[in-house]
Design a protein around this motif. Structure first.
Motif, PDB file in Angstrom:
ATOM      1  N   ALA A   2      -8.507   3.981 -28.304  1.00 44.35           N
ATOM      2  CA  ALA A   2      -7.999   2.616 -28.507  1.00 44.35           C
ATOM      3  C   ALA A   2      -6.547   2.648 -28.959  1.00 44.35           C
ATOM      4  O   ALA A   2      -6.242   2.662 -30.153  1.00 44.35           O
ATOM      5  N   GLY A   3      -5.650   2.679 -28.008  1.00 41.13           N
ATOM      6  CA  GLY A   3      -4.219   2.616 -28.296  1.00 41.13           C
ATOM      7  C   GLY A   3      -3.760   1.180 -28.466  1.00 41.13           C
ATOM      8  O   GLY A   3      -4.513   0.232 -28.195  1.00 41.13           O
ATOM      9  N   GLY A  48     -15.897  -3.481 -30.974  1.00 47.70           N
ATOM     10  CA  GLY A  48     -17.157  -2.747 -30.883  1.00 47.70           C
ATOM     11  C   GLY A  48     -18.311  -3.661 -30.531  1.00 47.70           C
ATOM     12  O   GLY A  48     -19.178  -3.315 -29.714  1.00 47.70           O
ATOM     13  N   LEU A  94     -13.065   3.452 -31.118  1.00 43.87           N
ATOM     14  CA  LEU A  94     -12.487   2.177 -31.559  1.00 43.87           C
ATOM     15  C   LEU A  94     -12.254   2.132 -33.069  1.00 43.87           C
ATOM     16  O   LEU A  94     -11.620   1.193 -33.559  1.00 43.87           O
ATOM     17  N   ALA A  95     -12.769   3.093 -33.804  1.00 39.54           N
ATOM     18  CA  ALA A  95     -12.671   3.019 -35.267  1.00 39.54           C
ATOM     19  C   ALA A  95     -11.230   3.172 -35.729  1.00 39.54           C
ATOM     20  O   ALA A  95     -10.480   3.986 -35.187  1.00 39.54           O
ATOM     21  N   ALA A  96     -10.848   2.370 -36.700  1.00 37.22           N
ATOM     22  CA  ALA A  96      -9.495   2.479 -37.259  1.00 37.22           C
ATOM     23  C   ALA A  96      -9.376   1.644 -38.523  1.00 37.22           C
ATOM     24  O   ALA A  96     -10.101   0.660 -38.690  1.00 37.22           O
ATOM     25  N   GLN A  97      -8.449   2.029 -39.394  1.00 36.35           N
ATOM     26  CA  GLN A  97      -7.915   1.107 -40.389  1.00 36.35           C
ATOM     27  C   GLN A  97      -6.892   0.341 -39.577  1.00 36.35           C
ATOM     28  O   GLN A  97      -5.779   0.797 -39.347  1.00 36.35           O
ATOM     29  N   THR A 150     -13.354  10.337 -41.073  1.00 35.41           N
ATOM     30  CA  THR A 150     -12.769  11.311 -41.999  1.00 35.41           C
ATOM     31  C   THR A 150     -13.720  12.498 -42.234  1.00 35.41           C
ATOM     32  O   THR A 150     -13.394  13.399 -43.002  1.00 35.41           O
ATOM     33  N   HIS A 153      -5.664  -8.783 -29.049  1.00 34.23           N
ATOM     34  CA  HIS A 153      -6.764  -9.574 -28.480  1.00 34.23           C
ATOM     35  C   HIS A 153      -7.632 -10.099 -29.617  1.00 34.23           C
ATOM     36  O   HIS A 153      -7.913  -9.411 -30.588  1.00 34.23           O
ATOM     37  N   GLU A 154      -8.013 -11.323 -29.445  1.00 34.69           N
ATOM     38  CA  GLU A 154      -8.579 -12.116 -30.537  1.00 34.69           C
ATOM     39  C   GLU A 154      -9.913 -12.707 -30.099  1.00 34.69           C
ATOM     40  O   GLU A 154     -10.278 -12.649 -28.929  1.00 34.69           O
ATOM     41  N   TYR A 212      -4.267   7.187 -46.048  1.00 33.81           N
ATOM     42  CA  TYR A 212      -5.611   6.943 -45.525  1.00 33.81           C
ATOM     43  C   TYR A 212      -5.549   6.484 -44.060  1.00 33.81           C
ATOM     44  O   TYR A 212      -6.344   6.913 -43.216  1.00 33.81           O
ATOM     45  N   LEU A 223      -3.635  -1.470 -25.572  1.00 28.69           N
ATOM     46  CA  LEU A 223      -4.042  -2.874 -25.548  1.00 28.69           C
ATOM     47  C   LEU A 223      -3.126  -3.733 -26.418  1.00 28.69           C
ATOM     48  O   LEU A 223      -2.811  -3.363 -27.564  1.00 28.69           O
ATOM     49  N   THR A 282     -18.943  -1.766 -35.493  1.00 27.19           N
ATOM     50  CA  THR A 282     -19.090  -2.970 -36.323  1.00 27.19           C
ATOM     51  C   THR A 282     -17.847  -3.851 -36.304  1.00 27.19           C
ATOM     52  O   THR A 282     -17.819  -4.910 -36.911  1.00 27.19           O
ATOM     53  N   GLY A 283     -16.800  -3.422 -35.607  1.00 29.79           N
ATOM     54  CA  GLY A 283     -15.568  -4.215 -35.515  1.00 29.79           C
ATOM     55  C   GLY A 283     -15.641  -5.253 -34.409  1.00 29.79           C
ATOM     56  O   GLY A 283     -16.640  -5.348 -33.683  1.00 29.79           O
ATOM     57  N   GLN A 284     -14.555  -6.022 -34.292  1.00 25.40           N
ATOM     58  CA  GLN A 284     -14.500  -7.055 -33.241  1.00 25.40           C
ATOM     59  C   GLN A 284     -14.791  -6.461 -31.858  1.00 25.40           C
ATOM     60  O   GLN A 284     -15.701  -6.906 -31.140  1.00 25.40           O
TER      61      GLN A 284
HETATM   62  P1  NDP Z   1     -11.575  -3.917 -36.396  1.00 22.75           P
HETATM   63  O1  NDP Z   1     -10.700  -3.747 -37.581  1.00 22.75           O
HETATM   64  O2  NDP Z   1     -12.279  -5.212 -36.177  1.00 22.75           O
HETATM   65  O3  NDP Z   1     -12.694  -2.766 -36.398  1.00 22.75           O
HETATM   66  C1  NDP Z   1     -12.405  -1.464 -36.806  1.00 22.75           C
HETATM   67  C2  NDP Z   1     -13.694  -0.654 -36.837  1.00 22.75           C
HETATM   68  O4  NDP Z   1     -13.405   0.667 -37.312  1.00 22.75           O
HETATM   69  C3  NDP Z   1     -14.775  -1.218 -37.778  1.00 22.75           C
HETATM   70  O5  NDP Z   1     -16.025  -1.012 -37.182  1.00 22.75           O
HETATM   71  C4  NDP Z   1     -14.612  -0.354 -39.007  1.00 22.75           C
HETATM   72  O6  NDP Z   1     -15.775  -0.279 -39.804  1.00 22.75           O
HETATM   73  C5  NDP Z   1     -14.337   0.985 -38.348  1.00 22.75           C
HETATM   74  N1  NDP Z   1     -13.762   1.965 -39.246  1.00 22.75           N
HETATM   75  C6  NDP Z   1     -12.707   1.819 -40.082  1.00 22.75           C
HETATM   76  N2  NDP Z   1     -12.481   2.953 -40.761  1.00 22.75           N
HETATM   77  C7  NDP Z   1     -13.425   3.844 -40.362  1.00 22.75           C
HETATM   78  C8  NDP Z   1     -13.726   5.183 -40.705  1.00 22.75           C
HETATM   79  N3  NDP Z   1     -13.032   5.844 -41.626  1.00 22.75           N
HETATM   80  N4  NDP Z   1     -14.762   5.790 -40.067  1.00 22.75           N
HETATM   81  C9  NDP Z   1     -15.496   5.128 -39.170  1.00 22.75           C
HETATM   82  N5  NDP Z   1     -15.278   3.842 -38.804  1.00 22.75           N
HETATM   83  C10 NDP Z   1     -14.247   3.222 -39.406  1.00 22.75           C
HETATM   84  O7  NDP Z   1     -10.689  -3.548 -35.118  1.00 22.75           O
HETATM   85  P2  NDP Z   1     -10.760  -4.142 -33.622  1.00 22.75           P
HETATM   86  O8  NDP Z   1     -12.159  -4.195 -33.185  1.00 22.75           O
HETATM   87  O9  NDP Z   1      -9.899  -5.339 -33.549  1.00 22.75           O
HETATM   88  O10 NDP Z   1      -9.975  -3.001 -32.828  1.00 22.75           O
HETATM   89  C11 NDP Z   1     -10.662  -1.874 -32.275  1.00 22.75           C
HETATM   90  C12 NDP Z   1      -9.677  -0.738 -32.094  1.00 22.75           C
HETATM   91  O11 NDP Z   1      -8.647  -1.149 -31.205  1.00 22.75           O
HETATM   92  C13 NDP Z   1      -8.961  -0.284 -33.355  1.00 22.75           C
HETATM   93  O12 NDP Z   1      -8.745   1.105 -33.232  1.00 22.75           O
HETATM   94  C14 NDP Z   1      -7.632  -1.010 -33.325  1.00 22.75           C
HETATM   95  O13 NDP Z   1      -6.660  -0.316 -34.047  1.00 22.75           O
HETATM   96  C15 NDP Z   1      -7.368  -1.014 -31.832  1.00 22.75           C
HETATM   97  N6  NDP Z   1      -6.567  -2.110 -31.327  1.00 22.75           N
HETATM   98  C16 NDP Z   1      -6.929  -3.410 -31.578  1.00 22.75           C
HETATM   99  C17 NDP Z   1      -6.239  -4.446 -31.022  1.00 22.75           C
HETATM  100  C18 NDP Z   1      -6.595  -5.878 -31.291  1.00 22.75           C
HETATM  101  O14 NDP Z   1      -5.768  -6.756 -30.998  1.00 22.75           O
HETATM  102  N7  NDP Z   1      -7.795  -6.162 -31.794  1.00 22.75           N
HETATM  103  C19 NDP Z   1      -5.088  -4.195 -30.127  1.00 22.75           C
HETATM  104  C20 NDP Z   1      -4.808  -2.805 -29.907  1.00 22.75           C
HETATM  105  C21 NDP Z   1      -5.543  -1.805 -30.483  1.00 22.75           C
HETATM  106  P3  NDP Z   1     -16.102  -1.447 -40.900  1.00 22.75           P
HETATM  107  O15 NDP Z   1     -16.729  -2.569 -40.119  1.00 22.75           O
HETATM  108  O16 NDP Z   1     -17.023  -0.755 -41.814  1.00 22.75           O
HETATM  109  O17 NDP Z   1     -14.793  -1.866 -41.505  1.00 22.75           O
END
Ligand code: NDP
Ligand code: GDR
Length: 368
Positions: free
Chosen positions: A155-156, A35, A107-110, A87, A210-211, A122, A207, A31-33
């Protein structure tokens, strides 16, 4: 039944066209960017894509809603969503066993650096230990099923380099400057260790920023382009920011997910830096974004010390020569087109907001 959904220039197929999927992918953070862009890429390569989503009190699937097909309406949607959480080890193991993926993209992360200072415990649980839980679930799956071909992407982040001066490559020492970055370093080494200890095909993508128009609204680029749109349309006048002198190597997310996929198509697992090799300050981003719509950022930006971080990463500029040589990857969207793409989308969004504000459905003070 096949459903073809247009999203910008991409046509995305998410439905049963009768053909078997090329491969099955499991994405955490769907659900993130990233993803959402990765899902589009894989669906267009005829993958079946399974995404793990976490429970929240509001729906959090906005970035993939344009791809989603209600499973009640079709026999076999090619993108499927399942509840899990990094978690919760049991959910990770269960879904890996059930889905039996060929490729896993973690790709999931805070992912917010500043927020990681507020919720360090957390952040470590999700970013560091969460990655370990996923790797361990994969290891158990391989042992019990014999499916040793499953490939894993971690996803580093360039944040791992922290205060080490540029240009940063795969050989540059890490010096993390936040709980987020330290957690990503741990996840990096867990991934290397599972590759070395158990022979798992596990890759680290390092990485750089990236925007995109889908970037979260509290990252600096999107915060700026949202404000530019709203200021241009008359919905706000000020933009509060922190350190304008930090320099970042900003690329387009759509280009970067291609590098993730390419890493898992190689014969051997390895780690790769992915970057544009061009760096700009936040101030330069401001100049370009405001200037593009005929505004002067100095008339609108106010410095607020709340947005300064206890420790800052001053200067990131990647050396991605390995990815360019081995993967044949290079970025397609440069800095200026990226800024314009984001401003264009956010001006359109502000116009839609204005309609809602004028009709009394939305508060004009609502800030991103
Ligand atoms: P986003 O913050 O847009 O997306 C993070 C995703 O992780 C969301 O889908 C979020 O869910 C999910 N998530 C957060 N916590 C949990 C959890 N406890 N369990 C399951 N899912 C969880 O990040 P990006 O798409 O921008 O980045 C993707 C990955 O790449 C991340 O790991 C980030 O740290 C890494 N990264 C990103 C860069 C960038 O410039 N974008 C550069 C280098 C690394 P929800 O939608 O519910 O919040
Ligand atoms: P970053 O991205 O920390 O590099 O992490 P962010 O856009 O948050 O910050 C970039 C730089 O801008 C400065 N800044 C501000 N940042 C935010 N968010 N808000 C502000 O108001 C503001 N004012 C100035 C910051 O201090 C910083 O120097 C992103 C995330 O996607 C991580 O998950 C990822 O790992 C790295 O990129 C690579």
């Amino acid at each position: 039944m096949t459903s073809s959904i247009t999203n910008g220039s991409q046509s995305i197929v998410n439905g049963d066209d009768g053909a078997p999927p090329a491969k099955i992918a499991l994405i955490t953070g769907i659900t993130g960017q990233d993803g959402s862009y990765l899902t589009e890429l894989l669906l267009n390569k005829n993958y079946e894509v399974h995404g793990l989503i976490r429970r929240s009190s509001n729906f959090n699937t906005q970035r993939v809603n344009h791809i989603y097909i209600d499973p009640h309406n079709v026999n076999k949607a090619r993108m499927k969503l399942h509840y899990a959480d990094l978690t919760d080890a049991s959910s990770l193991r269960r879904w890996i066993d059930t889905i039996a993926p060929d490729e896993i993209y973690n790709l999931a992360a805070q992912s917010h650096v500043a927020v990681s200072f507020e919720i360090p415990d957390y952040t470590a649980d999700v970013v560091a230990t969460g990655s370990l839980r996923l790797l361990e679930a994969l290891r158990s799956h391989i042992v019990s099923s014999g499916r040793s071909h499953v490939k894993y992407y971690q996803a580093g982040s360039s944040e791992m380099f922290g205060s080490t001066p540029p240009p940063q490559s795969e050989d540059t020492p890490f010096h993390p400057r936040s709980p987020y970055a330290a957690s990503k370093v741990a996840a990096h080494w867990y991934t290397v260790n599972y590759r070395e200890a158990y022979g798992i095909f596990a890759c680290n993508g390092i990485l750089f920023n990236h925007e995109s128009p889908r970037r979260g609204e509290n990252f600096v680029t999107r915060k700026i382009t949202r404000a530019v749109g709203r200021i241009k349309i008359g919905l706000q006048s000020k933009l509060y920011l922190g350190n304008l002198q930090a320099s970042r190597d900003w690329g387009f997310a759509g280009d970067y997910v291609e590098a993730m996929w390419l890493m898992l198509q190689q014969e051997k697992p390895d780690d790769y830096v992915v970057a544009t090799e061009e760096s700009h300050t936040v101030e330069e981003f401001l100049e370009k974004a405001f200037g593009y719509v005929g505004l002067n950022w100095k008339d609108h930006v106010v410095i607020d010390k709340r947005y300064f971080r206890p420790t800052e990463v001053d200067n990131l500029k990647g050396d991605s020569s390995k990815a360019r040589k081995v993967l044949g990857w290079k970025p397609k969207v440069g800095f200026e087109p990226l800024v314009k793409m984001m401003v264009d989308e956010d001006v359109e969004m502000a116009k839609r907001e204005k309609v809602l504000v004028d009709a009394g459905y939305m508060d004009a003070q609502q800030q991103p």
